[in-house]
Every structure is written in structure tokens, then in C-alpha cells.
Design a protein around this motif. Structure first.
Motif, PDB file in Angstrom:
ATOM      1  N   ARG A  35      -6.593   5.941   8.984  1.00 47.50           N
ATOM      2  CA  ARG A  35      -5.811   5.576   7.814  1.00 47.50           C
ATOM      3  C   ARG A  35      -5.098   4.240   7.971  1.00 47.50           C
ATOM      4  O   ARG A  35      -4.341   3.829   7.082  1.00 47.50           O
ATOM      5  N   THR A  65      -5.290   1.642   5.073  1.00 53.48           N
ATOM      6  CA  THR A  65      -5.183   2.096   3.688  1.00 53.48           C
ATOM      7  C   THR A  65      -3.782   2.525   3.288  1.00 53.48           C
ATOM      8  O   THR A  65      -3.580   2.937   2.145  1.00 53.48           O
ATOM      9  N   ALA A  86       0.804  -1.220   0.000  1.00 50.77           N
ATOM     10  CA  ALA A  86       0.000   0.000   0.000  1.00 50.77           C
ATOM     11  C   ALA A  86       0.839   1.272   0.000  1.00 50.77           C
ATOM     12  O   ALA A  86       0.327   2.345  -0.295  1.00 50.77           O
TER      13      ALA A  86
END
Length: 439
Positions: free
Chosen positions: A224, A227, A51
Motif C-alpha cells: 500500500r 497508494t 492521498a
């Protein structure tokens, strides 16, 4: 994660496997004094996706030199529990699992152990004995005494042999803990440091009498966490440098406010005026984007802390956009004249810079268009700290899609390389490493 994510393209893309290649070709002449390993760590997601660039599985790339010969190249993933079992961030009791991360940021040696590091977990020990393949020995938690993550940027005191480091957390206070291990590798000090919020604290510094922490405005954002990098730029948090006396490790940490910025990497620090002034050099980012995106300006700065007056002077020293600063590590915490840093690209290609901190000048070795150096580690040529030496760095060549290990004379940086070791494949863009001479 789409295949076109920037951190998965070009030389950021992972290589697919581990190889060992012997008897490498060389242009120039490898100094015959050099026998040991050049090792560099970096992210290489074994499932070919991650990611964020910072989150790929750790892979160590090593070149073995022996008395003027380039004996071998090998690359090996660090077999953390996350790599071998796909472990999550928490163990079966719901606690943060400090064995379950990627060990992808640095590789250092202390007390006879070679450690692969990342700032969010425990170190992992590697086997660097002659005839071995950089295998992962296992997690290293200082015989169960370490209860926090360990920074990827510990500092070894050249006088005492002690290893100074810290761990930062994000789930609950204390968000910062200072640690010290003696020259034998025994953890002797672990003390919490009170800070108001969980910030991303990547590096710190050491002087002969003090430890300097950096509490900067990149703050944990739980929303967050699934992600990418769970941090946001929060200038209202403020920015400050914290100073702790080494002879009073459980004493007061004094904080000095500075202008909001972020520092991934310090160059070095030392004392002046009988210990009443601390001088810190670092590569300063004027800001970071949310999710730790690089969208600001970077350059070499100096902070001078007057401990008696309680003031800080901040100065920009150079305007090269550089990163990965290093010094001769034998001068850690002591006055040093020279520092080094790398520039990835630009119209003239990548470069390695030598800063003369006394004269205020910069010399640069430019590699030409399409050739991109990583971090340059200083390799001593003799027993004199601050004396002659070489710089070693992996350099990627876009035209051939392969990499070289380049050896430069640190005192003649504008000269052609002393030696260029041609590698069988590219070494993906990565982070930090060291020359580890045979003991």
C-alpha cells in the motif's frame, strides 16, 4: 486523487496561501495574563491534493495574543526538504531520508526550541521570536545523534524537564527505539525495543517511574506504500502495553496483553500503590479500517496495570465519541483529576468535554450546529498544576466558512466563551498544538 476525496472537501480542504493579518476583532475579553502564541499544526497540501488526510504538507496556524489584545493571525507551511525540493523517501544512498516528510502533526517547545513534528521523520524548528513570521529554521536532529524518526507526541517530565519520545520504523528492525533528551535538549538515551512487526505507534505515555508503549494491531503493508497510508488492521497481531522503568532505561520491557483496539491519543497516565499499579487513560478505537480508515467506535477508556500480579483491567469510562484528549501538561505522569477532549459534530454540533476522572462525570461546552472545534489545549492561569486555566481551540463555522480562536474557562465549561477571536479565514481541520507563553 479525485477532487471529491472526503479529506479535500469542506473544512478538510487546504487553504491556498499564507497570510498575515493584524489587529483581530474579539467578542468578549481576552485574559490580560496571556502573552504568547497559540499554534496548531495540520495537513495542508500545497498542491491542493494528497492521498490521505494524514499526508498533506504541514501548515502551522498561529494567533498572537498580547496583554488582552489579539495582535495577529498568520499561517505558514513548514519548509521541509519534501516541501522545498519535492524529495522522496530515500536519499541519494538509498537510505530513508528522515528530512523528507511533511511535519504536519504537532508543534511543541523544548529547551527553547519550537518544533514541528510528524512521526515519520525528524522535527523541524520554527522561529517564534517576537517580530518573526513562524519561518522554518531547519531540520533538528539533536546534533546528529537522532537516527530514527521522532514521534509527534513526546512527553516532557515536569520534574526533570527531560523530553521522552520514541521513533518507529517500517523498513527493517529495530521497529521501535526509545529516546530521552535532557532539559538542555541534549539526546542522552537511544535504545532499541524489540517488537515482532512494524506497527503504527502514534502515541505513548509517561509516569513518574515508567514509560508505557502501545504495540497495537495496525501493521505496515508494503503493497500500500504508493497508494495512501500503508497500514492494515490486523487483529491477529494482538494488542499489548509495554512498561519500561525510567531508572533502568536499557532494562526489560514488560508486556501486558489487552483486547485488540487502536489508540491514536492518550489522555494521561500515573502510578498508584507505591508504583505497583499504572493507570492509563486514552481514547480507544475498537478497530480501524485498512489504510487507516475511521470506521469504528471511539470513547474514553482506562487500563490499570498491576505490575505485581501481571494483570490488566480494561474499563470504558464514557460513551461520547471524542478525540484529541489533553490534560494540564504540568501534570504529565502524575495523578490528574481532569481531562479534556473534542467531539467534531452530531445533531447538537461539536463540543469540548471535561472529564472529572475522580467523580466519573462529564461537562460539555456545545458550540451548536455547524460549529466544529479542534483539539483544546489547556492554558494555565497560575503556577498551580491542576489549578485554574483556560481551554483554547480553533472552531470552524460552516455558515460563514471561517474560523475563530475560542477561549473557554476550563472550570466553567458550560458557560459562554471568555473570548472569541475572529479570524480572517477558516483554519482547516488539523491535528495538535499548544499555547506557548513568551519566555
Amino acid at each position: 486523487m479525485p477532487a471529491t476525496a472526503p479529506h479535500l472537501l469542506g473544512n478538510y480542504a487546504p487553504v491556498p496561501d499564507e497570510i498575515t493579518v493584524t489587529e483581530l476583532s474579539v467578542t468578549g475579553a481576552i485574559p490580560p495574563e496571556l502573552t504568547g502564541w497559540y499554534l496548531r499544526n495540520g495537513p495542508n497540501p500545497h498542491e491542493a491534493a494528497s492521498a490521505h488526510w494524514f499526508l498533506g504538507d504541514g501548515m502551522v496556524h498561529g494567533v498572537r495574543l498580547e496583554r488582552g489584545r489579539a495582535v495577529s493571525y498568520r499561517n505558514r507551511w513548514v519548509r521541509t526538504s519534501a516541501f522545498t525540493r519535492g524529495a522522496g523517501l530515500r536519499d541519494e544512498r538509498g537510505n530513508v531520508d528522515l528530512t523528507a516528510d511533511v511535519a504536519n502533526t504537532h508543534v511543541v517547545r523544548h529547551a527553547g526550541r519550537t518544533l514541528a513534528l510528524v512521526e515519520s521523520s525528524y522535527p523541524y524548528e520554527l522561529d517564534c521570536r517576537v517580530g518573526h513570521e513562524l519561518e522554518t529554521i531547519g531540520v533538528h536532529d539533536f546534533d546528529g545523534r537522532l537516527r530514527t524518526p521522532m514521534t509527534a507526541h513526546p512527553k516532557t517530565c515536569p520534574t526533570t524537564g527531560e523530553l521522552h519520545f520514541f521513533g518507529y520504523g517500517w523498513s527493517s528492525a529495530p521497529y521501535l527505539t526509545y529516546h530521552r533528551a535532557d532539559s538542555r535538549g541534549e539526546l542522552t538515551i537511544s535504545r532499541p525495543v524489540e517488537v515482532p512487526a512494524p506497527t503504527m505507534m502514534h502515541d505513548f505515555q509517561l509516569t513518574t517511574g515508567h514509560v508505557a508503549f502501545m504495540d497495537l494491531p495496525v501493521v505496515y503493508d508494503r503493497s500500500r506504500a504508493r497508494t495512501g497510508m500503508p497500514y492494515v488492521w490486523a487483529p491477529d497481531h494482538g494488542a499489548r502495553l509495554g512498561v519500561l522503568r525510567r531508572d533502568d532505561p536499557y532494562g526489560e520491557v514488560r508486556w501486558f496483553a489487552i483486547e485488540p483496539c487502536y489508540v491514536f491519543h492518550t489522555l494521561g497516565a500515573y502510578e498508584e500503590g507505591g508504583g505497583q499499579r499504572l493507570v492509563l487513560h486514552a481514547i480507544r478505537h475498537d478497530r480501524l479500517g485498512d489504510g487507516v480508515e475511521f470506521n469504528g467506535l471511539t470513547s474514553l477508556w482506562r487500563w490499570t496495570l498491576d505490575l505485581a500480579a501481571g494483570t490488566v483491567r480494561e474499563e470504558q469510562l464514557d460513551d461520547h465519541r471524542a478525540e484529541f484528549p489533553r490534560i494540564d501538561d504540568r501534570l504529565t505522569g502524575m495523578p490528574h483529576r481532569y481531562g479534556y477532549a473534542s467531539t467534531a459534530g452530531g445533531n447538537r454540533g461539536g463540543a469540548i468535554h471535561r472529564y472529572d476522572l475522580r467523580e466519573g462525570t462529564v461537562a460539555s461546552h456545545r458550540f451548536g450546529p455547524g460549529r466544529v472545534p479542534g483539539e483544546a489545549a489547556f492554558v494555565p492561569a497560575d503556577d498551580t498544576p491542576g489549578g485554574p486555566g483556560w481551554l483554547m481551540a480553533y472552531v470552524y463555522d460552516a455558515a460563514t466558512d471561517r474560523s475563530d480562536l475560542v477561549v473557554l474557562d476550563a472550570d466553567e465549561l458550560t458557560a459562554p466563551p471568555v473570548a472569541t477571536v475572529h479570524l480572517p479565514r477558516r483554519v482547516p481541520a488539523g491535528f495538535h498544538g499548544n499555547w506557548l507563553a513568551d519566555l
